[in-house]
Write a protein that holds these residues in place. Sequence first.
Motif, PDB file in Angstrom:
ATOM      1  N   GLN A   1       0.823  -1.213   0.000  1.00  0.00           N
ATOM      2  CA  GLN A   1       0.000   0.000   0.000  1.00  0.00           C
ATOM      3  C   GLN A   1       0.856   1.262   0.000  1.00  0.00           C
ATOM      4  OE1 GLN A   1      -2.512  -0.497   3.442  1.00  0.00           O
ATOM      5  NE2 GLN A   1      -4.204  -1.265   2.183  1.00  0.00           N
ATOM      6  N   LEU A   2       2.030   1.173   0.593  1.00  0.00           N
ATOM      7  CA  LEU A   2       2.904   2.341   0.694  1.00  0.00           C
ATOM      8  C   LEU A   2       3.837   2.505  -0.496  1.00  0.00           C
ATOM      9  CD1 LEU A   2       3.952   2.061   4.441  1.00  0.00           C
ATOM     10  CD2 LEU A   2       2.280   3.631   3.447  1.00  0.00           C
ATOM     11  N   THR A   3       4.076   1.424  -1.242  1.00  0.00           N
ATOM     12  CA  THR A   3       5.129   1.492  -2.257  1.00  0.00           C
ATOM     13  C   THR A   3       4.711   1.101  -3.659  1.00  0.00           C
ATOM     14  OG1 THR A   3       5.843  -0.781  -1.780  1.00  0.00           O
ATOM     15  CG2 THR A   3       6.910   0.994  -0.531  1.00  0.00           C
ATOM     16  N   ALA A   4       3.665   0.301  -3.806  1.00  0.00           N
ATOM     17  CA  ALA A   4       3.295  -0.191  -5.136  1.00  0.00           C
ATOM     18  C   ALA A   4       2.147   0.629  -5.706  1.00  0.00           C
ATOM     19  CB  ALA A   4       2.898  -1.659  -5.067  1.00  0.00           C
ATOM     20  N   ASP A   5       2.260   0.965  -6.979  1.00  0.00           N
ATOM     21  CA  ASP A   5       1.170   1.678  -7.638  1.00  0.00           C
ATOM     22  C   ASP A   5       0.063   0.724  -8.037  1.00  0.00           C
ATOM     23  OD1 ASP A   5       2.363   4.173  -7.367  1.00  0.00           O
ATOM     24  OD2 ASP A   5       3.533   3.907  -9.189  1.00  0.00           O
ATOM     25  N   SER A   6       0.390  -0.537  -8.205  1.00  0.00           N
ATOM     26  CA  SER A   6      -0.610  -1.565  -8.479  1.00  0.00           C
ATOM     27  C   SER A   6      -0.053  -2.902  -7.987  1.00  0.00           C
ATOM     28  CB  SER A   6      -0.917  -1.640  -9.975  1.00  0.00           C
ATOM     29  OG  SER A   6       0.231  -2.015 -10.700  1.00  0.00           O
ATOM     30  N   GLY A   7      -0.935  -3.845  -7.730  1.00  0.00           N
ATOM     31  CA  GLY A   7      -0.494  -5.146  -7.271  1.00  0.00           C
ATOM     32  C   GLY A   7      -0.429  -5.230  -5.764  1.00  0.00           C
ATOM     33  N   THR A   8      -0.016  -6.383  -5.289  1.00  0.00           N
ATOM     34  CA  THR A   8       0.009  -6.628  -3.846  1.00  0.00           C
ATOM     35  C   THR A   8       1.411  -6.875  -3.301  1.00  0.00           C
ATOM     36  OG1 THR A   8      -0.382  -8.986  -4.235  1.00  0.00           O
ATOM     37  CG2 THR A   8      -2.335  -7.595  -3.861  1.00  0.00           C
TER      38      THR A   8
END
Length: 146
Positions: free
Chosen positions: A20-27
């Motif tokens: 949630q803090l680092t990825a623009d998409s995906g998990t």
Amino acid sequence: MSYATAAQVKAYYGSLNFAQLTADSGTAPNDSAILAAATDQSAVMDGYLMGRYTCPITTPANVLGVLSAHCCRLTIHSLFQGRLMAEQYGSVTTDRDITIAWLKDISQGKTSIPGQTEPAAPSTATGDLIGGGMPQVFGIIDENPF
């Protein structure tokens, strides 16, 4: 040089969802983003430390552990701030504030880092002015100067 790796940051705050803090998409967390933030925050730390110590500090291991923990705190705040969420999580901001206060104390000579040699103070024996010789450019603006 970063005082913390992406793995150390994730381990320090193990319960966070780093995706949630680092990825623009995906998990999946973006370790490159975490390391970039840690490197940036290490530079901030060096900014406070370089007036008294040779930076980056590389030894002893126990000191690096302390610097790593503080770097993790700053990194997490940076990641939260990047998502405009830092103010929603008071503990993240408090941790950052504690670290900045500690760094300020070091830079002002109120505390020190064990195992580090401080550079010799500059000599003023020749009477040379050290800083403060230029007039202030910025300051309070007088609303009505006349």
